[in-house]
Motif scaffolding. Sequence first.
Motif, short mmCIF file in Angstrom:
data_model
loop_
_atom_site.label_atom_id
_atom_site.label_comp_id
_atom_site.label_asym_id
_atom_site.label_seq_id
_atom_site.Cartn_x
_atom_site.Cartn_y
_atom_site.Cartn_z
N SER A 1 0.82 -1.22 0.00
CA SER A 1 0.00 0.00 0.00
C SER A 1 0.85 1.26 0.00
CB SER A 1 -0.94 0.01 1.20
OG SER A 1 -1.78 -1.09 1.18
N PHE A 2 1.91 1.25 -0.78
CA PHE A 2 2.78 2.43 -0.82
C PHE A 2 2.15 3.60 -1.57
CE2 PHE A 2 6.34 4.94 -2.48
CZ PHE A 2 6.88 5.34 -1.27
N PRO A 3 1.59 3.38 -2.76
CA PRO A 3 1.05 4.54 -3.45
C PRO A 3 -0.25 5.00 -2.79
CG PRO A 3 0.59 2.58 -4.73
CD PRO A 3 1.47 2.17 -3.56
N PRO A 4 -0.49 6.29 -2.78
CA PRO A 4 -1.70 6.80 -2.14
C PRO A 4 -2.96 6.58 -2.97
CG PRO A 4 -0.45 8.59 -3.09
CD PRO A 4 0.36 7.34 -3.28
N PHE A 5 -2.82 6.02 -4.15
CA PHE A 5 -3.97 5.77 -4.99
C PHE A 5 -4.20 4.27 -5.12
CE2 PHE A 5 -0.90 4.82 -8.25
CZ PHE A 5 0.11 5.70 -7.98
#
Length: 100
Positions: free
Chosen positions: A72-76
């Motif tokens: 879940s690194f990217p905020p999208f």
Amino acid sequence: MEKDFTEADRYYDAQKKVKKIKEFYEHLTVYLLVNPIVIVVNVMTSPGYLWFIWCLMGWGMAVILHGLKVFSFPPFFNKKWEEKKIREILEKEKNKKTWE
């Protein structure tokens, strides 16, 4: 409005998360084990053109994107984004029906 999760729901969600992490590590392991073979095959069959670089880069990008998604690194495209989009679509459908 936040869901009231039971212990079983939290356990099930944690179990799904662990499965996704395990699948990522399996993907990374296969990448690390297969690419040396690809390099050797390339060097033995056509040392004048090092095409293995394209394999390493393409598959490497896939592994990186897989890892970003799992952790879940990217905020999208995470859970919050999904829930927001679902609410947005439901609201649009609700508004469309009221205008008809």
